[in-house]
Design a protein around this motif. Structure first.
Motif, PDB file in Angstrom:
ATOM      1  N   VAL A 133      10.052  28.312  61.255  1.00 21.36           N
ATOM      2  CA  VAL A 133      11.833  28.728  61.197  1.00 21.36           C
ATOM      3  C   VAL A 133      12.243  29.086  62.675  1.00 21.36           C
ATOM      4  N   VAL A 183      11.278  31.473  65.053  1.00 18.78           N
ATOM      5  CA  VAL A 183      11.050  32.417  64.833  1.00 18.78           C
ATOM      6  C   VAL A 183       9.849  33.099  63.551  1.00 18.78           C
ATOM      7  N   GLY A 184       9.421  32.315  62.842  1.00 20.01           N
ATOM      8  CA  GLY A 184       7.866  32.334  62.191  1.00 20.01           C
ATOM      9  C   GLY A 184       7.526  31.433  61.715  1.00 20.01           C
ATOM     10  N   GLU A 185       6.375  31.389  60.947  1.00 16.29           N
ATOM     11  CA  GLU A 185       6.118  30.134  59.458  1.00 16.29           C
ATOM     12  C   GLU A 185       7.017  30.310  58.662  1.00 16.29           C
ATOM     13  N   LEU A 186       7.353  28.978  57.581  1.00 15.34           N
ATOM     14  CA  LEU A 186       8.020  29.245  56.664  1.00 15.34           C
ATOM     15  C   LEU A 186       6.742  29.070  55.326  1.00 15.34           C
ATOM     16  N   ILE A 219      19.482  29.520  61.056  1.00 10.63           N
ATOM     17  CA  ILE A 219      18.720  29.339  60.960  1.00 10.63           C
ATOM     18  C   ILE A 219      18.489  27.704  60.539  1.00 10.63           C
ATOM     19  N   MET A 220      16.916  27.165  61.053  1.00  8.90           N
ATOM     20  CA  MET A 220      17.050  25.673  60.802  1.00  8.90           C
ATOM     21  C   MET A 220      15.397  25.775  60.545  1.00  8.90           C
TER      22      MET A 220
END
Lengths: 82, 82, 82, 82, 82
Positions: free
Chosen positions: C26, C7-10, C34-35
């Motif tokens: 993410v 999904v993206g970068e935390l 979501i993890m």
């Protein structure tokens, strides 16, 4: 690493010696489930955090002999989808 | 660490030597599921407790060679949301 | 090994020293959960990936002392059913 | 430790050397799910049993190098709620 | 040990060095969920198999340093309920 919201501080009447004086947080998950975690970053109630479980939960603690299987490893600001 | 309510004391007709004479508790979870745990704090039926699983379940026992994967590590009084 | 979509970068405001400067992704799972995972292959948002968990998550990292319990181990192209 | 009912004996056409000649049982869980476990106590079909998972599953076996992640550790008679 | 049906062979565009040239299978579980496993027995698509997870997944591999958390350990013929 799982995502949770910090609900509060656990109050115990008894606990194993291996937990020492570790601060224990009550967490609420994405489906409303409640868990208890040791806290390695100082996460106040209301914050979104991520945790490691299993042996990584111990490696994340300042004292790696702490008897834990879930540790708060970071406070989440959000995420970038680009 | 997961949260459970202690239901009672397990009665076995046979068990592995690695459990020794460890007291085994029957626990009920947040969704009504039933589990068995070794008890490191002496938690009577009716109490809310938290457990560690995996290798941390063994580290929580007085004898760390106990053949367990779930150990009661504390009795819960409640939690502070402030 | 589980299958997820990146999904993206935390973005964190605080994290444990054992994570070093590891890139945290993410992930979204098959049921929408979501993890967060450490990334060992450089997986951009939108890609389907597979992860290892537990101690294998650490063994998959260039630095095996990284405090992680979930690591992206490969980018999925698809599968052959023949 | 999880609770299961023994359904029967697994028949394989091939298995890894690390399982040796270990007896493998088919178990049914509280939600009807089916699992396979190595058997350390000799549990016949129809019995209620409890299992350990992860590394504790190996420690429960007479030969601790057995390639298993779930072992039957006891036969349940019932439990005392007093 | 969990029960799965083999769906096919995974095709990756990138994967961690610790997986070497291990064959990766796509599995479908009892609830339709999809997982990836290393294969220690040579299980063709369509077969029912059982897997070990965690550290036992590595012990089941010919090279025990393989970066895996799920390994196919046997092909199921069926089970005997008597």
């Amino acid at each position: 690493m799982e995502i949770w919201r910090v609900v509060g501080e656990l109050v115990c009447t008894r606990r194993v010696p291996g937990l020492g004086s570790t601060s224990l947080r009550v967490l609420k998950g994405q489906k409303g489930e409640i868990m208890v975690a040791s806290d390695a970053v100082g996460a106040p109630p209301g914050k979104w955090v991520f945790t490691t479980l299993g042996s990584a939960a111990r490696y994340a603690m300042p004292d790696q002999r702490t008897t834990t299987d879930l540790t708060i490893c970071g406070i989440i600001e959000g995420w970038d989808e680009a």
